[in-house]
Design an enzyme around this catalytic site. Structure first.
Site, short mmCIF file in Angstrom:
data_model
loop_
_atom_site.label_atom_id
_atom_site.label_comp_id
_atom_site.label_asym_id
_atom_site.label_seq_id
_atom_site.Cartn_x
_atom_site.Cartn_y
_atom_site.Cartn_z
N ASP A 67 80.14 55.17 58.69
CA ASP A 67 79.46 53.44 58.18
C ASP A 67 79.53 53.52 56.75
OD1 ASP A 67 78.88 53.94 61.02
OD2 ASP A 67 76.73 53.46 60.81
N HIS A 209 78.47 58.93 56.38
CA HIS A 209 78.82 57.67 55.63
C HIS A 209 79.77 57.99 54.68
CE1 HIS A 209 74.77 56.95 57.42
NE2 HIS A 209 75.06 55.56 57.26
ZN LIG Z 1 75.04 50.88 57.63
#
Ligand SMILES: [Zn+2]
Length: 242
Positions: A67, A209
């Site tokens: 993400d 991430h």
């Molecule tokens: Zn996010």
């Protein structure tokens, strides 16, 4: 001379008839042989399929998802590492990051990763009006599809919160996760790796991430360890569809 020629003609026709006859017999026997062979082959194939289905196990599929990218410092190195390992992952992009890094978006697409929507400004959809929420998703879709030529069909709502009515209105499928090592709270790569490799099971969706160096290091070590354990990394659409 005529007599000899006539005899030759007769012999010639006899020879021709014999040859044609022989060919036709041979032809039939070859056909029969082929027919039998095909039948036999079919039987063997059936047996092999049965053995395949009952004995040989498919590798367990799992998905890596990233993400908040693309990130100019980290995403390129992650893509190099994934390419080297033959792994396809899913990237939920923030619209404004995608706009700032079109080359990385193009690279993600060209290298076979699945690109998803993570809103334009990384907003909590439930705290926005329907119209604002829709704009966040549409704007991100516009930026990405201008680069890839494809509608962005999957989305990960920031903070994991989603409004069901948007799904029906917007032709976008939300994708949550099942393994979360909270990589954004630590720079300790070992901690991230250990959490993921001990928790992950078949069909799990791992959340990381690609905007932290430690997460990129962890992701590549996770791939090395779980590939050795026999897991196959796929994009989330393969997990959802199958
Ligand atoms: Zn996010």
């Amino acid at each position: 001379m005529h007599g000899r020629t006539g005899r030759h003609k007769i012999l010639f026709f006899c020879g021709l008839a014999y040859t044609l006859c022989l060919f036709s017999i041979l032809g039939i026997s070859v056909d029969m042989k082929n027919g039998k062979g095909a039948e036999e082959l079919g039987r063997l194939k059936e047996a092999a399929d049965y053995v395949d289905a009952s004995v040989v196990e498919e590798p367990s599929k799992i998905a890596l998802t990233f993400d908040d990218g693309p990130n100019a410092q980290c995403t390129g190195r992650l893509l190099d590492g994934l390419k080297k390992r033959g792994v396809k992952a899913t990237f939920f992009l923030i619209g404004m990051n995608a706009e700032d890094n079109p080359d990385l978006v193009k690279r993600l697409y060209d290298e076979g990763h699945l690109i998803g929507n993570h809103t334009y400004h990384h907003v909590d959809i439930t705290k926005k009006s329907n119209e604002e929420a829709r704009k966040e998703i549409e704007e991100t879709d516009r930026v990405i599809s201008a680069i890839t030529g494809e509608h962005v069909a999957y989305m990960r709502p920031p903070f994991g919160v989603w409004q069901k009515n948007l799904e029906l209105e917007m032709d976008v499928m939300p994708v949550m996760w099942s393994v979360d090592p909270l990589d954004w709270t630590t720079e300790n790569t070992d901690e991230i790796v250990n959490k993921v490799v001990t928790e992950t099971e078949e069909n799990d969706i791992i959340l990381l991430h690609d905007c932290y160096e430690s997460s990129v290091d962890a992701a590549l070590r996770i791939v090395d360890i779980l590939q050795k354990k026999g897991f196959e990394f796929v994009t989330v659409d393969e997990l959802i569809i199958e």
